[in-house]
Design a protein around this motif. Structure first.
Motif, mmCIF file in Angstrom:
data_model
loop_
_atom_site.group_PDB
_atom_site.id
_atom_site.type_symbol
_atom_site.label_atom_id
_atom_site.label_comp_id
_atom_site.label_asym_id
_atom_site.label_seq_id
_atom_site.Cartn_x
_atom_site.Cartn_y
_atom_site.Cartn_z
ATOM 1 N N CYS A 94 0.817 -1.221 0.000
ATOM 2 C CA CYS A 94 0.000 0.000 0.000
ATOM 3 C C CYS A 94 0.850 1.269 0.000
ATOM 4 C CB CYS A 94 -0.940 0.004 1.203
ATOM 5 S SG CYS A 94 -2.316 -1.149 1.056
ATOM 6 N N GLY A 95 2.165 1.124 0.178
ATOM 7 C CA GLY A 95 3.059 2.282 0.111
ATOM 8 C C GLY A 95 3.479 2.846 1.449
ATOM 9 N N GLU A 96 3.300 2.081 2.512
ATOM 10 C CA GLU A 96 3.724 2.546 3.833
ATOM 11 C C GLU A 96 5.246 2.672 3.872
ATOM 12 O OE1 GLU A 96 3.590 4.311 6.830
ATOM 13 O OE2 GLU A 96 1.664 3.256 6.959
ATOM 14 N N ASP A 97 5.736 3.640 4.618
ATOM 15 C CA ASP A 97 7.158 3.776 4.876
ATOM 16 C C ASP A 97 7.667 2.435 5.408
ATOM 17 O OD1 ASP A 97 9.593 5.620 5.745
ATOM 18 O OD2 ASP A 97 9.077 4.321 7.453
ATOM 19 N N LEU A 98 8.790 1.970 4.910
ATOM 20 C CA LEU A 98 9.269 0.627 5.247
ATOM 21 C C LEU A 98 9.572 0.447 6.731
ATOM 22 C CD1 LEU A 98 11.511 -0.151 2.140
ATOM 23 C CD2 LEU A 98 9.148 -0.875 2.588
ATOM 24 N N GLN A 99 10.155 1.452 7.367
ATOM 25 C CA GLN A 99 10.423 1.347 8.806
ATOM 26 C C GLN A 99 9.125 1.321 9.610
ATOM 27 O OE1 GLN A 99 13.458 0.832 10.467
ATOM 28 N NE2 GLN A 99 13.947 0.307 8.361
ATOM 29 N N ASN A 100 8.141 2.114 9.169
ATOM 30 C CA ASN A 100 6.836 2.098 9.833
ATOM 31 C C ASN A 100 6.153 0.748 9.642
ATOM 32 O OD1 ASN A 100 7.233 4.722 10.654
ATOM 33 N ND2 ASN A 100 5.865 5.612 9.139
ATOM 34 N N ALA A 101 6.235 0.198 8.431
ATOM 35 C CA ALA A 101 5.633 -1.112 8.166
ATOM 36 C C ALA A 101 6.238 -2.174 9.084
ATOM 37 C CB ALA A 101 5.810 -1.496 6.695
ATOM 38 N N LYS A 102 7.538 -2.100 9.282
ATOM 39 C CA LYS A 102 8.201 -3.056 10.167
ATOM 40 C C LYS A 102 7.746 -2.871 11.610
ATOM 41 C CE LYS A 102 12.751 -4.541 11.786
ATOM 42 N NZ LYS A 102 14.212 -4.334 11.671
ATOM 43 N N ALA A 103 7.678 -1.631 12.075
ATOM 44 C CA ALA A 103 7.258 -1.361 13.457
ATOM 45 C C ALA A 103 5.821 -1.825 13.699
ATOM 46 C CB ALA A 103 7.394 0.133 13.767
ATOM 47 N N ILE A 104 4.949 -1.586 12.739
ATOM 48 C CA ILE A 104 3.555 -2.018 12.854
ATOM 49 C C ILE A 104 3.480 -3.538 12.872
ATOM 50 C CG2 ILE A 104 1.315 -2.066 11.667
ATOM 51 C CD1 ILE A 104 2.131 0.802 10.576
ATOM 52 N N ALA A 105 4.216 -4.190 11.972
ATOM 53 C CA ALA A 105 4.210 -5.658 11.909
ATOM 54 C C ALA A 105 4.725 -6.259 13.214
ATOM 55 C CB ALA A 105 5.041 -6.147 10.725
ATOM 56 N N LEU A 106 5.741 -5.666 13.797
ATOM 57 C CA LEU A 106 6.256 -6.174 15.074
ATOM 58 C C LEU A 106 5.255 -5.971 16.207
ATOM 59 C CD1 LEU A 106 10.015 -5.162 14.808
ATOM 60 C CD2 LEU A 106 9.028 -7.470 14.693
ATOM 61 N N ALA A 107 4.495 -4.877 16.156
ATOM 62 C CA ALA A 107 3.445 -4.664 17.160
ATOM 63 C C ALA A 107 2.331 -5.694 16.995
ATOM 64 C CB ALA A 107 2.898 -3.245 17.060
ATOM 65 N N VAL A 108 2.018 -6.056 15.759
ATOM 66 C CA VAL A 108 1.041 -7.120 15.502
ATOM 67 C C VAL A 108 1.586 -8.445 16.054
ATOM 68 C CG1 VAL A 108 -0.077 -8.491 13.684
ATOM 69 C CG2 VAL A 108 -0.038 -5.986 13.514
ATOM 70 N N LEU A 109 2.843 -8.713 15.783
ATOM 71 C CA LEU A 109 3.472 -9.955 16.251
ATOM 72 C C LEU A 109 3.418 -10.089 17.768
ATOM 73 C CD1 LEU A 109 5.264 -12.484 15.680
ATOM 74 C CD2 LEU A 109 7.239 -10.957 15.945
ATOM 75 N N LEU A 110 3.611 -8.993 18.466
ATOM 76 C CA LEU A 110 3.763 -9.048 19.921
ATOM 77 C C LEU A 110 2.546 -8.533 20.693
ATOM 78 C CD1 LEU A 110 7.506 -8.008 19.982
ATOM 79 C CD2 LEU A 110 6.550 -10.294 20.345
ATOM 80 N N HIS A 111 1.389 -8.428 20.033
ATOM 81 C CA HIS A 111 0.199 -7.931 20.731
ATOM 82 C C HIS A 111 -0.371 -8.948 21.710
ATOM 83 C CE1 HIS A 111 -2.291 -10.184 17.790
ATOM 84 N NE2 HIS A 111 -3.236 -10.096 18.697
ATOM 85 N N THR A 112 0.055 -10.187 21.609
ATOM 86 C CA THR A 112 -0.403 -11.243 22.508
ATOM 87 C C THR A 112 0.775 -12.143 22.846
ATOM 88 O OG1 THR A 112 -1.956 -13.090 22.783
ATOM 89 C CG2 THR A 112 -1.092 -12.728 20.563
#
Length: 178
Positions: A94-112
């Motif tokens: 979708c065009g998200e900044d790559l560092q932001n995409a990584k930070a968001i993905a890691l937050a998804v990974l560690l939300h539980t």
């Protein structure tokens, strides 16, 4: 400037399919809670709300005889792992900044921590926000995944959240130039 809005994510077919099957009402509510917690904690609300919206994008449907089997889910679930990969791929496309995409993905990974071995992780502030927002919306027996919301109501709430994020970001820019 935000590269990707919540509305862009919400209307995407991948989000509609995977977040829709795990509970869109829950996802929208977690995104809203993530905004409030992020703002109070000094965490980027754009990243927090995106991670909140996408946090359950990796859910698998655990059904037995046509009924959701919560116990089977709790014993075998690794949705956060699948969700982090799926969220990252979607955000990059979708065009998200790559560092932001990584930070968001890691937050998804560690939300539980439901799939993690015993022990404690040192979560980043963003990861803590998403975990807290998810916990704040949970209901016993996974009932938060069953709440319903119609498309127009969900879209309207997402659009309001996008406006709040834009206003918050603009206020920070104003403070920096004052």
């Amino acid at each position: 400037m935000r590269n990707v809005t919540l509305e862009t994510l919400y209307i995407h077919p991948i989000v509609q399919k995977y977040v829709g099957r795990s509970g869109m009402a829950h996802a929208v509510s977690v995104a809203e809670k993530a905004f409030e917690i992020a703002r109070e904690s000094g965490v980027n609300p754009d990243l927090a709300t995106k991670a909140g919206l996408l946090h359950d994008i990796g859910h698998y449907e655990w059904y037995q005889d046509g009924e959701w089997d919560y116990q089977l889910y709790k014993e075998n679930d690794i949705h956060a792992i699948k969700g982090a990969a799926r969220a990252h791929k979607l955000l990059v496309r979708c065009g998200e900044d790559l560092q932001n995409a990584k930070a968001i993905a890691l937050a998804v990974l560690l939300h539980t921590d439901s799939y993690l071995p015993e022990g404690e992780l040192q979560l980043t502030p963003l990861q803590k926000v998403v975990a807290l927002a998810d916990e704040a919306d949970e209901e016993p027996g996974g009932n938060h995944h069953y709440r319903q919301i119609d498309h127009d109501t969900a879209l309207r709430r997402i659009q309001i959240l996008d406006k709040k994020i834009n206003k918050y970001i603009a206020s920070l820019r104003f403070e920096q130039t004052s």
